[in-house]
Write a protein that holds these residues in place. Structure first.
Motif, PDB file in Angstrom:
ATOM      1  N   TRP A  39       9.280  74.558  27.335  1.00 51.05           N
ATOM      2  CA  TRP A  39       8.490  73.340  27.484  1.00 51.05           C
ATOM      3  C   TRP A  39       8.589  72.782  28.836  1.00 51.05           C
ATOM      4  O   TRP A  39       9.693  72.251  29.200  1.00 51.05           O
ATOM      5  N   GLY A  42      10.665  69.791  28.141  1.00 55.10           N
ATOM      6  CA  GLY A  42      11.941  70.211  27.431  1.00 55.10           C
ATOM      7  C   GLY A  42      13.031  69.958  28.832  1.00 55.10           C
ATOM      8  O   GLY A  42      12.915  69.667  29.552  1.00 55.10           O
ATOM      9  N   TYR A  44      14.514  73.632  29.151  1.00 55.04           N
ATOM     10  CA  TYR A  44      14.533  75.207  29.742  1.00 55.04           C
ATOM     11  C   TYR A  44      13.693  75.079  30.963  1.00 55.04           C
ATOM     12  O   TYR A  44      14.108  75.536  32.086  1.00 55.04           O
ATOM     13  N   GLY A  70       6.037  78.646  24.697  1.00 56.50           N
ATOM     14  CA  GLY A  70       6.249  77.912  23.357  1.00 56.50           C
ATOM     15  C   GLY A  70       7.933  77.854  23.192  1.00 56.50           C
ATOM     16  O   GLY A  70       8.328  76.938  22.723  1.00 56.50           O
ATOM     17  N   SER A  72      11.649  79.920  22.361  1.00 60.97           N
ATOM     18  CA  SER A  72      12.440  80.887  22.010  1.00 60.97           C
ATOM     19  C   SER A  72      12.010  82.190  21.247  1.00 60.97           C
ATOM     20  O   SER A  72      12.383  83.357  21.882  1.00 60.97           O
TER      21      SER A  72
HETATM   22  N1  GLU Z   1      14.590  75.224  22.173  1.00 67.24           N
HETATM   23  C1  GLU Z   1      13.178  75.049  22.050  1.00 67.24           C
HETATM   24  C2  GLU Z   1      12.482  76.180  21.251  1.00 67.24           C
HETATM   25  O1  GLU Z   1      12.948  77.306  21.349  1.00 67.24           O
HETATM   26  C3  GLU Z   1      12.926  74.835  23.627  1.00 67.24           C
HETATM   27  C4  GLU Z   1      13.420  74.104  24.393  1.00 67.24           C
HETATM   28  C5  GLU Z   1      13.011  73.643  25.666  1.00 67.24           C
HETATM   29  O2  GLU Z   1      11.963  74.095  26.136  1.00 67.24           O
HETATM   30  O3  GLU Z   1      13.678  72.915  26.451  1.00 67.24           O
HETATM   31  O4  GLU Z   1      11.942  75.594  20.266  1.00 67.24           O
END
Ligand code: GLU
Length: 323
Positions: A39, A42, A44, A70, A72
């Motif tokens: 995101w 987010g 990542y 989206g 993971s």
């Molecule tokens: N962990 C989140 C997921 O897969 C994504 C988090 C991010 O984008 O930082 O739903």
């Protein structure tokens, strides 16, 4: 034209042609590596951006491009199809991908390999204060975003609710929105709460808490114990007080690990060099997001739920982290 002028023209055109060719050769020799991240609001995405910048500065023959997604579940599928060379995802989802756990995955993602563990991601249920949600069970009858399509968040939301004996059907409305949208919906009061499995301090949550009075709903007691027992990737964690505006005490919850992965087909030398350059430039990772501080050589394999890529394995062996 005089003989000499001709000579100059010929030499110049030759130089131009050769010069042009040199550029083309350099371009063709560049290795393009794509990272499926997550995101925009987010963690990542900014972290993958930092990795791309590090490569840009230190590995002139490798170009890393970053895609938002989206997250993971979608990312594991991009690894399977070869549409991404690398991906950041949750360690629980990476394991389920490798095993082909249904209904998340129709078939095992056999080619997903670990590069390094990154940092802890907390399951955070952010709710508007005026929705009066003090416990997970208060979510009944509320309008809730359960995460973006293809997220690990949605899977975690299902598991958390299961531990409380609840289902999505208990909500008045179930939304699957991008994290940017769910932040906007919370601010406007179009939803009452949103699930996020994300690094504490993610821009989407920080921003929402600045705009509207919010709480983080605790996950604790017997349901939390049951949750960790059934899904062992969850660990006990707290969202620390002060993490967001209005969070005045530590909030108990669970966490998973974010990990960096690559396709098995990526050549070992490229994977090795990318792994090495990340650990040689941790300061740049930290600058991209505070969560980057959790990335250390000593903890690089903590929570790694899938086999390592041979390139990463070579690096960790060299460093004595792996026997
Ligand atoms: N962990 C989140 C997921 O897969 C994504 C988090 C991010 O984008 O930082 O739903």
């Amino acid at each position: 034209m005089k003989k000499r002028t001709w000579l100059v023209v010929v030499v110049l055109s030759l130089a131009l042609a050769l010069g042009g060719q040199t550029v083309d050769v350099a371009y063709a020799a560049k290795k393009f590596v794509s990272i499926a991240s997550g995101w925009v609001v987010g963690v990542y995405y900014p972290l993958a951006g930092a990795i791309s910048n590090i490569a840009h500065k230190n590995l002139p023959d490798i170009k890393i491009t970053v895609e938002s997604s989206g997250a993971s579940v979608a990312n594991a599928k991009l690894i399977a199809s070869g549409d991404a060379d690398m991906a950041i995802l949750q360690n629980d989802i990476a394991y389920y991908a490798l095993q082909g756990v249904k209904p998340m995955f129709d078939k095992p993602v056999k080619n997903i390999r670990g590069i390094t563990a990154l940092y802890q991601e907390h399951c955070q249920i952010q709710a508007r204060k005026d929705a009066k949600i003090a416990a997970v069970t208060d979510l009944k009858g509320k309008r809730v975003c359960v995460g973006p399509l293809g997220s690990g968040t949605e899977q975690n939301a299902l598991q958390i609710l299961e531990a409380y004996g609840m289902k999505f059907e208990d909500f008045a409305k179930v939304e699957r929105l991008t994290a940017t949208e769910s932040a906007d919906y919370l601010k406007d009061g179009r939803i009452d709460a949103a699930f996020y499995s994300v690094g504490v301090g993610a821009a989407g949550l920080v921003d929402t808490a600045m705009t509207v009075d919010c709480v983080i709903v605790p996950i604790d007691g017997a349901p939390r114990e049951a949750l960790m027992k059934k899904y062992p990737f969850f660990t006990r964690a707290v969202v620390p007080k002060g993490a967001y505006k209005g969070v005045e005490q530590d909030v108990p919850t669970v966490a998973v690990m974010a990990i960096l992965t690559a396709r098995e087909e990526m050549d070992a030398d490229t994977a090795y060099r990318i792994t090495r350059v990340i650990f040689e430039n941790l300061k740049d990772i930290e600058r991209a997001h505070a969560k980057g501080r959790e990335l250390t050589l000593e903890t690089a394999l903590t929570g790694m739920s899938i086999p390592l890529h041979p390139g990463a394995e070579k690096f960790f062996k060299e460093k004595g982290i792996l026997k």
